[in-house]
Design an enzyme around this catalytic site. Structure first.
Site, PDB file in Angstrom:
ATOM      1  N   TYR A   1      -0.587  -0.987  -3.606  1.00  8.12           N
ATOM      2  CA  TYR A   1      -0.437  -1.686  -4.873  1.00  8.12           C
ATOM      3  C   TYR A   1       0.147  -0.765  -5.932  1.00  8.12           C
ATOM      4  O   TYR A   1       0.215   0.455  -5.768  1.00  8.12           O
ATOM      5  CB  TYR A   1      -1.782  -2.249  -5.339  1.00  8.12           C
TER       6      TYR A   1
ATOM      7  N   ARG B   1       7.293   4.963  -6.180  1.00 12.24           N
ATOM      8  CA  ARG B   1       6.040   5.262  -5.502  1.00 12.24           C
ATOM      9  C   ARG B   1       5.653   4.133  -4.552  1.00 12.24           C
ATOM     10  O   ARG B   1       5.106   4.374  -3.463  1.00 12.24           O
ATOM     11  CB  ARG B   1       4.918   5.510  -6.509  1.00 12.24           C
TER      12      ARG B   1
ATOM     13  N   ARG C   1      -7.544 -11.573  13.874  1.00  9.95           N
ATOM     14  CA  ARG C   1      -7.943 -10.204  13.552  1.00  9.95           C
ATOM     15  C   ARG C   1      -7.688  -9.287  14.731  1.00  9.95           C
ATOM     16  O   ARG C   1      -8.109  -9.575  15.856  1.00  9.95           O
ATOM     17  CB  ARG C   1      -9.422 -10.156  13.158  1.00  9.95           C
TER      18      ARG C   1
ATOM     19  N   LYS D   1      -1.014   4.957  -2.398  1.00  4.10           N
ATOM     20  CA  LYS D   1      -1.762   4.082  -3.314  1.00  4.10           C
ATOM     21  C   LYS D   1      -2.179   2.810  -2.585  1.00  4.10           C
ATOM     22  O   LYS D   1      -1.590   1.739  -2.750  1.00  4.10           O
ATOM     23  CB  LYS D   1      -0.925   3.767  -4.559  1.00  4.10           C
TER      24      LYS D   1
END
Length: 287
Positions: A33, A52, A101, A151
């Site tokens: 994010y 970034r 999953r 991040k």
């Protein structure tokens, strides 16, 4: 009034935006994010945040979202639609949903990333009362994973750190590893001692802050001396000043560390001046 958000190519009322329960951001924290500040309705340090983001995606082998080249337009559209004058734009990219999953990454040719953006309006962001009084921090052990330079959305421990600080009656926490401060829960950490601004050098141990880079550049341009090295809590307690930087706080003075006043116990001249410079220059360069 409902916010307009962005989800995978569509602008939607926030209550209509839905993401699959099988999205890997939800199941595996498999996403990254960025938060870009907004001043005067314009984006601050946008190019740095975009660079970034691209690095974070590359480090995790997440494909760029289809609308990557249009991110500036999307940011501006959301700011306009939501009438944001001061605040921020949150952007998140996850590896997407394979419909079930599995620990193994899905085929990027088949499963495309999920792209979400939304705004947060924060009137008074530039004229924060906390900046006039300074904040207090405690120290906690840094037990996060070793790639803090990416991040990611893995923010459980930073959130726990914020709650530890709240329980202690202070504002935030600094993370300590091997006897030295790495960073704050959601910010980079600094002290001012012996006439030098001291902050941890860049590595996998800390987030490569966009605000950090700008503030250090402004400091050097203002003929302030900068030393990039690790420092201890004891050094911080004995320093002349301390402060943090982040996209949401800009430059924020720290006046107490683990119950010990830093300097006079009030915001120091270096932090105050750097905040003034950062906001002034950010207003000029915002897009």
């Amino acid at each position: 009034m409902s916010r307009t958000v962005y989800l995978n190519g569509d602008y939607l009322p926030e209550e209509e935006a839905k993401v699959s329960i099988f999205d890997r951001g939800f199941l595996m924290a498999d996403g990254v994010y960025e938060v870009t500040s907004v001043l005067d309705g314009k984006l601050v340090d946008f190019d740095g945040h975009l660079a970034r983001l691209e690095r974070s995606l590359s480090e995790l082998d997440i494909e760029k979202p289809a609308a990557f080249d249009d991110l500036l337009e999307i940011h501006r559209e959301l700011v306009a639609r939501n009438n944001v004058v001061e605040g921020g734009v949150y952007l998140q990219v996850t590896r997407g949903s394979a419909g079930d999953r599995d620990f193994v990454f899905p085929d990027p040719e088949v499963v495309k990333p999920t792209l979400v953006l939304f705004t947060q309006s924060k009137p008074g962001l530039a004229d924060s009362p906390a900046a006039r009084t300074g904040i207090k921090v405690i120290s906690i052990d840094d037990i996060r994973w070793g790639r803090r330079d990416i991040k990611t959305v893995q923010l459980l421990y930073p959130s726990m750190g914020k709650m530890m600080a709240k329980a202690a009656g202070v504002d935030d926490a600094w993370l300590v590893e091997d006897g030295h401060v790495t960073e704050g829960t959601s910010n980079n950490a600094y002290i001012v001692t012996g006439g030098k601004i001291v902050t941890r050098d860049l590595s996998h141990d800390i987030l490569h802050g966009i605000t950090r880079a700008a503030v250090l550049r402004f400091a050097r341009e203002a003929q302030m001396e900068v030393e990039e090295r690790a420092f201890t809590i004891a050094e911080a307690q004995g320093a002349d000043e301390a402060f943090i930087t982040s996209a949401s706080t800009f430059v924020m003075p720290v006046v107490e560390v683990d119950g010990v006043k830093v300097g006079s116990g009030a915001p120091g001249p270096v932090a105050v001046r750097l905040r003034e410079i950062y906001i002034e220059e950010s207003r000029k360069s915002a897009i």
